[in-house]
Design an enzyme around this catalytic site. Structure first.
Site, short mmCIF file in Angstrom:
data_model
loop_
_atom_site.label_atom_id
_atom_site.label_comp_id
_atom_site.label_asym_id
_atom_site.label_seq_id
_atom_site.Cartn_x
_atom_site.Cartn_y
_atom_site.Cartn_z
N LYS A 82 0.84 -1.19 0.07
CA LYS A 82 0.16 -0.04 -0.05
C LYS A 82 0.92 1.29 0.09
CE LYS A 82 -0.67 0.32 4.98
NZ LYS A 82 -1.77 0.69 6.05
N ASP A 83 2.09 1.28 0.13
CA ASP A 83 3.03 2.41 0.44
C ASP A 83 3.54 2.52 -0.95
OD1 ASP A 83 2.79 2.64 2.97
OD2 ASP A 83 4.62 1.70 3.45
N ARG A 130 -8.80 8.98 3.14
CA ARG A 130 -9.74 7.97 3.03
C ARG A 130 -10.49 7.64 4.23
NH1 ARG A 130 -9.63 3.00 4.31
NH2 ARG A 130 -7.22 3.47 4.67
N ARG A 131 -9.70 7.04 5.12
CA ARG A 131 -10.15 6.85 6.25
C ARG A 131 -11.08 7.93 7.18
NH1 ARG A 131 -4.70 4.35 8.95
NH2 ARG A 131 -4.79 2.17 8.35
N ARG A 148 0.88 10.46 12.77
CA ARG A 148 1.95 9.89 12.05
C ARG A 148 2.67 9.03 13.21
NH1 ARG A 148 4.19 12.02 7.80
NH2 ARG A 148 5.44 10.08 7.81
N ARG A 154 1.98 5.92 18.22
CA ARG A 154 0.52 6.20 17.86
C ARG A 154 -0.19 5.47 19.12
NH1 ARG A 154 -1.15 5.98 11.24
NH2 ARG A 154 0.83 6.30 10.69
N CYS A 241 -1.24 9.61 -2.45
CA CYS A 241 -1.84 9.26 -1.03
C CYS A 241 -2.87 10.22 -0.75
CB CYS A 241 -0.87 9.24 -0.06
SG CYS A 241 0.36 10.59 -0.36
#
Length: 296
Positions: A82-83, A130-131, A148, A154, A241
């Site tokens: 996904k990166d 998106r989230r 981040r 986190r 992104c």
């Protein structure tokens, strides 16, 4: 293979190292020589106070690693799929994918409150548009704030009460054996993940025949089909992104089902499309879904 050793390159985070170790374990099934792991710092790891889109995009997590691959300082690069930007870097190929881990999104919250039970104006940590847009469709009364850093940092911010909850990918927590911290899992029908979430990909030089022959044995066929189909949508949309797009596929009997949703730049409009066909038409499925969303 006649190589004295294979050098694998990956980011230096705890999770990236875990991914690299999983890749090495699979490679060792077919290669019995020495394998060395090289940790590489990326721009995406260094700058943590801005959105990924503001520092050059998700490609900033892979550029330094790709430079090492191009200059032959490493033989194989390990990435979280996904990166990786939809545009492939000239001279490099990604044709090897390990068996997919969970693609689901999960919630970790203070007091173990589910998403539905979070108080009004609760602060949710995420760096993904998106989230944020997906969750706002369900709970417009919540607040979203940039977060981040690695998984540990986190989660620490939850305990420090800087956030009421954070959203993470289950795959990372699973690899780090931290799933006990999960408050809630979101079904992929409810929160469609980003293309390739839960997939570890191996990148090599296009002309490195010995390495590519080895990696062909390592590749998980069904994961590869799903990965290429999901990334086909991304490619057609020219998604980066900052593009709020969820793309997810699964194989059901001999059919591949692909679901995708795209949000407007302000997150107020959502567009969804689903298509399925035989596995042999996987890339065509991706093309149909991508072109439908592109025309909107």
């Amino acid at each position: 293979m006649n190589k004295k050793k294979i050098i694998i390159g990956a980011r230096g985070s705890k999770l990236a190292i875990k991914y690299a170790e999983l890749a090495i374990r699979e490679i060792k099934k077919f290669y019995h020589g020495k394998i060395e792991l090289k940790k590489i710092v990326t721009k995406g790891d260094r700058i943590l106070n801005r959105r990924t889109s503001d520092i050059g995009g998700k490609g900033e997590f892979v550029k330094n690693i790709e430079k090492e691959l191009i200059s032959k300082k490493i033989d194989i690069a390990v990435h979280s799929l996904k990166d990786i930007p939809y545009k492939e870097t000239p001279g490099l190929i990604i044709k090897t994918f390990l068996k997919r881990n969970s693609p689901k999104e999960v919630l970790i919250s203070n007091n173990n409150l589910s998403f539905e039970k979070l108080k009004k104006n609760s602060v949710i940590g995420t760096s993904s548009f998106r989230r944020e847009y997906q969750l706002k469709m369900i709970r417009p009364d919540l607040k979203f704030k940039l977060i981040r850093g690695n998984i540990d940092s986190r989660i620490k911010k939850i305990y420090e009460k800087k956030y009421d909850a954070i959203i993470l990918a289950k795959a990372g927590l699973k690899c780090l054996k931290m799933t006990s911290l999960i408050t809630q899992e979101f079904n992929c029908d409810k929160i469609i993940p980003p293309a390739g979430q839960g997939i570890i990909s191996l990148q090599s030089r296009k002309n490195d025949n010995k390495i590519n022959k080895l990696l062909k044995k390592v590749n998980d066929k069904n994961t590869g089909i799903r990965a290429k189909t999901e990334r086909e949508v991304l490619k057609i949309l020219k998604g980066d992104c900052s593009t709020a797009v969820g793309i997810y596929s699964f194989i059901q009997k001999k059919k591949l089902v692909l679901k995708a949703e795209l949000f407007s730049t302000d997150g107020k409009s959502r567009y969804f499309y689903e298509h399925s066909d035989s596995i042999g038409k996987a890339l065509k499925i991706g093309s149909i879904v991508g072109n439908y969303l592109k025309k909107i």
